[in-house]
Design an enzyme around this catalytic site. Sequence first.
Site, PDB file in Angstrom:
ATOM      1  N   GLY A 113      38.877  39.119  33.704  1.00 42.50           N
ATOM      2  CA  GLY A 113      37.906  39.713  34.122  1.00 42.50           C
ATOM      3  C   GLY A 113      38.085  41.189  32.987  1.00 42.50           C
ATOM      4  O   GLY A 113      38.784  41.159  32.115  1.00 42.50           O
ATOM      5  N   GLN A 152      38.343  49.508  30.193  1.00 46.39           N
ATOM      6  CA  GLN A 152      39.081  49.333  29.684  1.00 46.39           C
ATOM      7  C   GLN A 152      39.018  49.252  27.923  1.00 46.39           C
ATOM      8  O   GLN A 152      39.670  49.323  27.537  1.00 46.39           O
ATOM      9  CB  GLN A 152      39.825  47.634  30.146  1.00 46.39           C
ATOM     10  CG  GLN A 152      40.017  47.819  31.447  1.00 46.39           C
ATOM     11  CD  GLN A 152      40.647  46.353  31.419  1.00 46.39           C
ATOM     12  OE1 GLN A 152      39.511  46.077  32.567  1.00 46.39           O
ATOM     13  NE2 GLN A 152      41.797  45.871  31.520  1.00 46.39           N
ATOM     14  N   CYS A 167      47.682  43.027  34.073  1.00 42.47           N
ATOM     15  CA  CYS A 167      46.392  43.003  33.448  1.00 42.47           C
ATOM     16  C   CYS A 167      46.246  43.093  31.756  1.00 42.47           C
ATOM     17  O   CYS A 167      47.812  44.173  31.305  1.00 42.47           O
ATOM     18  CB  CYS A 167      46.740  45.051  33.956  1.00 42.47           C
ATOM     19  SG  CYS A 167      45.092  45.832  33.595  1.00 42.47           S
ATOM     20  N   LEU A 168      44.561  43.412  30.930  1.00 42.10           N
ATOM     21  CA  LEU A 168      45.128  43.483  29.485  1.00 42.10           C
ATOM     22  C   LEU A 168      45.406  45.207  28.925  1.00 42.10           C
ATOM     23  O   LEU A 168      45.707  45.036  28.045  1.00 42.10           O
ATOM     24  CB  LEU A 168      43.788  43.223  29.184  1.00 42.10           C
ATOM     25  CG  LEU A 168      43.139  41.641  29.528  1.00 42.10           C
ATOM     26  CD1 LEU A 168      41.742  41.375  28.944  1.00 42.10           C
ATOM     27  CD2 LEU A 168      43.923  40.727  28.773  1.00 42.10           C
ATOM     28  N   HIS A 184      40.847  43.361  41.358  1.00 44.22           N
ATOM     29  CA  HIS A 184      41.310  44.359  40.525  1.00 44.22           C
ATOM     30  C   HIS A 184      39.835  45.064  39.738  1.00 44.22           C
ATOM     31  O   HIS A 184      40.708  46.372  38.892  1.00 44.22           O
ATOM     32  CB  HIS A 184      42.292  43.375  39.934  1.00 44.22           C
ATOM     33  CG  HIS A 184      42.818  43.743  38.374  1.00 44.22           C
ATOM     34  ND1 HIS A 184      44.129  43.778  38.409  1.00 44.22           N
ATOM     35  CD2 HIS A 184      42.147  43.864  37.441  1.00 44.22           C
ATOM     36  CE1 HIS A 184      44.623  43.846  36.951  1.00 44.22           C
ATOM     37  NE2 HIS A 184      43.078  44.175  36.966  1.00 44.22           N
ATOM     38  N   GLU A 185      39.524  44.685  39.038  1.00 45.76           N
ATOM     39  CA  GLU A 185      38.026  45.279  38.315  1.00 45.76           C
ATOM     40  C   GLU A 185      37.512  46.400  39.199  1.00 45.76           C
ATOM     41  O   GLU A 185      37.842  47.278  38.527  1.00 45.76           O
ATOM     42  CB  GLU A 185      37.360  44.206  38.105  1.00 45.76           C
ATOM     43  CG  GLU A 185      37.968  43.275  37.456  1.00 45.76           C
ATOM     44  CD  GLU A 185      38.996  42.890  35.671  1.00 45.76           C
ATOM     45  OE1 GLU A 185      38.041  44.380  35.410  1.00 45.76           O
ATOM     46  OE2 GLU A 185      39.846  42.421  35.667  1.00 45.76           O
ATOM     47  N   HIS A 226      39.977  49.139  38.889  1.00 47.01           N
ATOM     48  CA  HIS A 226      39.913  49.920  37.179  1.00 47.01           C
ATOM     49  C   HIS A 226      39.009  50.806  37.148  1.00 47.01           C
ATOM     50  O   HIS A 226      38.543  52.379  36.704  1.00 47.01           O
ATOM     51  CB  HIS A 226      39.416  48.855  36.938  1.00 47.01           C
ATOM     52  CG  HIS A 226      40.637  48.571  35.765  1.00 47.01           C
ATOM     53  ND1 HIS A 226      41.864  49.126  35.390  1.00 47.01           N
ATOM     54  CD2 HIS A 226      40.735  46.810  35.115  1.00 47.01           C
ATOM     55  CE1 HIS A 226      42.537  48.408  34.612  1.00 47.01           C
ATOM     56  NE2 HIS A 226      41.773  46.670  34.701  1.00 47.01           N
TER      57      HIS A 226
HETATM   58 ZN    ZN Z   1      42.852  45.383  34.775  1.00 47.59          ZN
END
Ligand code: ZN
Length: 184
Positions: free
Chosen positions: A37, A42, A99-100, A141-142, A145
């Site tokens: 995702g 991000q 998380c990226l 999670h997304e 963000h």
């Molecule tokens: Zn994330």
Amino acid sequence: MLRQRAVEVDVAEIATPGFQALVARMVEVMRAAPGVGLAAPQLGVGKRVFVVEDTEERMAKLTAAERAERGRVPVPLRVLVNPVVTPLGEPRAVFFEGCLSVAGFSALVPRHDEVEVRGLDERGQPVAWRVRGWPARIVQHELDHLDGTLYVDRMLTRSFGTTAHNAERFGGQPIAAVRAALGL
Ligand code: ZN
């Protein structure tokens, strides 16, 4: 940007080349990471849009038991614009999450087991999507963000560690055993 609330996307903007290019870049970055995702903030873009995709390839290292415990199943690519997420029912699942944008770490995070997502797709068409298990975790999670929230704001702090350390110490163990070992 990761700490700000992203703004609603004007529906008229969705069909524009600029917005379509943003979506294409999000999909590209998610796949290259690889991740399951990605949200626009991000990439430094404060707009309410995220992409989700999970594939057999990305879960290839998990055993059948691990997939079952996570509720992890393949999800075809989904683009959600201006998503609204409603939790369904009470149960909360606790699992390791990363998380990226917080690269190299992981922690246990409680999430609703099942949610409904409503919003628009990449063509501006209404979407209603009911998901449970791992895809529901990705969606929550997304969505976070888009509200300037990171998983570290919701994690069980005693479980926070490097991805390598957590994998080495807890890999292959049921979450009940991990929680017991951490005193959670
Ligand atoms: Zn994330």
